[in-house]
Design an enzyme around this catalytic site. Structure first.
Site, mmCIF file in Angstrom:
data_model
loop_
_atom_site.group_PDB
_atom_site.id
_atom_site.type_symbol
_atom_site.label_atom_id
_atom_site.label_comp_id
_atom_site.label_asym_id
_atom_site.label_seq_id
_atom_site.Cartn_x
_atom_site.Cartn_y
_atom_site.Cartn_z
ATOM 1 N N HIS A 225 9.005 -24.808 -13.310
ATOM 2 C CA HIS A 225 8.988 -25.475 -14.615
ATOM 3 C C HIS A 225 8.049 -24.721 -15.565
ATOM 4 O O HIS A 225 7.053 -25.268 -16.053
ATOM 5 C CB HIS A 225 8.515 -26.932 -14.442
ATOM 6 N N ASP A 229 9.763 -27.533 -22.223
ATOM 7 C CA ASP A 229 11.113 -28.048 -22.425
ATOM 8 C C ASP A 229 12.075 -26.870 -22.343
ATOM 9 O O ASP A 229 11.690 -25.717 -22.578
ATOM 10 C CB ASP A 229 11.208 -28.725 -23.803
ATOM 11 N N ASN A 231 13.731 -25.906 -19.582
ATOM 12 C CA ASN A 231 13.778 -25.288 -18.255
ATOM 13 C C ASN A 231 15.170 -25.396 -17.625
ATOM 14 O O ASN A 231 15.650 -24.446 -16.997
ATOM 15 C CB ASN A 231 12.749 -25.945 -17.335
ATOM 16 N N ARG A 233 18.215 -25.697 -19.059
ATOM 17 C CA ARG A 233 19.192 -24.811 -19.691
ATOM 18 C C ARG A 233 18.940 -23.353 -19.315
ATOM 19 O O ARG A 233 19.870 -22.596 -19.037
ATOM 20 C CB ARG A 233 19.151 -24.996 -21.212
ATOM 21 N N TYR A 266 23.089 -33.989 -8.558
ATOM 22 C CA TYR A 266 22.345 -32.757 -8.849
ATOM 23 C C TYR A 266 20.842 -33.022 -8.813
ATOM 24 O O TYR A 266 20.083 -32.314 -8.130
ATOM 25 C CB TYR A 266 22.793 -32.259 -10.216
ATOM 26 N N TYR A 267 20.385 -34.041 -9.527
ATOM 27 C CA TYR A 267 18.956 -34.335 -9.566
ATOM 28 C C TYR A 267 18.443 -34.849 -8.214
ATOM 29 O O TYR A 267 17.303 -34.569 -7.833
ATOM 30 C CB TYR A 267 18.652 -35.357 -10.666
#
EC number: 2.7.7.-
Length: 403
Positions: A225, A229, A231, A233, A266-267
């Site tokens: 990470h 913001d 990350n 994409r 996915y998550y």
């Protein structure tokens, strides 16, 4: 037998049994171990029989898609590639709740860098994906090149308080939350560049199967990470880059829409992979991502097969049209190209210059032909600047595109 997670082993048989299984897996000749810690443990992946079979199925489907793709004419293939790009960009944005329309993305894909006028939204992102789809964007080889990719992907889309504050990456700690629950604690700032280099090494070295390296490196990048913001994409673009080095560009461009449909799955794969009781075991994550890739390939193959059948029908309708003069033959060719665009490009329109490029006649001649077809009610103007055209409803009916 289904692969048993270390977490499941712990709950079923206790800590000692889980530790024994962990040690056994790390020592196996079928295990890849990386210099990348997940929590307190090195990341690893067991090359299971299931994983080998999944990779084989990916390659088999890839060959089927390639065989079908080779039968599609140039105009149709360009249109379909445009469709895949729009779907991929729209989906990778939507996963992160970045709202975008297909028209915005289509306009960005058509825009040329440096041309006068207002810069299109997503223009840099579209440029990256277009270059990737055409095989002219290599994998990054340094942290600085990853930052360049990031800047293009999030161009104009990051809030001021989420802008990167370091030369390459963030300078503050960050975390991902869901409500009041901390879902992921990003790695400390001092470790980011070292870990990014580990990802780059995995992307470039050939000591792991390409598909396994693609999926494992995707987990690693998201685990790091490196930005506040964007990350997700950026990570999915890197994933598409690595996939394109292993399978066809079509497969690489088809994954994000399926991920978007299966966001929870996915998550959850990320959550399970970094659970402390799983001790860095990425095997289920890699397996799950391969399954998603197979689903994406299957959907694309079915989609292409359906469009191919409609294309064959279109060709027959065109062949039955009157062609008693060179002008009529040219009109039929124009309708045939517009029919291919209608079938294979979700935007269903083409600009006048692109259409003219398929003919040896002058642009003025093709412009006149289009005017005649428009007067006959077969062609419609979609936009004036640039001038773009599509088939009318009447033409679609006459050519068997709609019943």
């Amino acid at each position: 037998m289904a692969y048993r997670t270390l977490k499941a082993q712990f709950h079923a048989s206790g800590a000692v049994a889980a530790d024994d299984l962990h040690a056994h897996r790390l020592a196996s000749e079928s295990t890849l171990v990386w210099d990348f810690e997940v929590g307190d443990f090195p990341a690893f992946c067991v090359l299971t029989t299931e994983m080998v079979k999944l990779q084989e199925r990916v390659f088999v489907l890839d060959r089927k898609v390639a065989a079908l793709w080779s039968q599609i004419p140039k105009g149709a293939s360009i249109g379909y590639l445009n469709t895949l790009l729009i779907r991929e960009i729209e989906a990778t944005n939507d996963i992160e709740q970045v709202r975008s329309t297909r028209k915005e993305i289509s306009d960005a894909l058509k825009a040329k860098l440096g041309e006068p006028g207002h810069k299109k939204r997503f223009q840099e992102l579209a440029r990256l994906y277009s270059a990737l789809a055409n095989g002219v964007y290599d994998l990054p080889s340094s942290p600085a090149e990853i930052r360049t990719i990031y800047d293009a992907i999030v161009d104009g889309e990051i809030e001021d308080d989420h802008q990167v504050d370091g030369p390459l990456f963030r300078l503050e700690t960050t975390r991902i939350t869901s409500g009041t629950k901390v879902v992921h604690e990003a790695v400390p700032v001092g470790e980011i560049e070292q870990r990014i280099n580990a990802v780059l090494q995995l992307l470039h070295k050939d000591d792991a199967p390409g598909l396994v390296a693609a999926m494992a490196s995707h987990f690693m990048f998201e685990y790091i990470h490196p930005f506040y913001d964007g990350n997700g994409r950026t990570g999915r673009f890197l994933l598409a880059q690595k996939l394109q080095a292993v399978v066809s560009p079509l497969a690489a461009m088809a994954l994000s829409p399926v991920i978007n449909q299966q966001k929870d799955r996915y998550y959850k794969a990320f959550e399970n992979a970094e659970h402390p009781l799983n001790k860095g075991d990425l095997t289920p994550f890699v397996t799950g991502m391969l399954e998603l890739l197979l689903e994406a390939q299957g959907e694309m193959l079915r989609d292409l097969e359906a469009r191919q059948l409609l294309f064959d029908d279109l060709k027959q309708h065109i062949e039955r049209r009157p062609a008693t003069s060179a002008v009529e033959e040219r009109h039929n060719r124009i309708l045939f190209i517009l029919g291919q665009v209608w079938l294979f490009d979700d935007m269903r329109s083409i600009d006048q210059d692109s259409l003219s490029s398929y003919f040896k006649e002058t642009k003025q001649t093709i412009r006149k032909d289009l005017g005649v077809l428009e007067d006959q009610g077969l062609v419609e103007v979609v936009t004036q600047r640039p001038k773009t055209f599509t088939l009318s409803e009447l033409a679609c009916q006459e050519l068997g595109l709609i019943k």
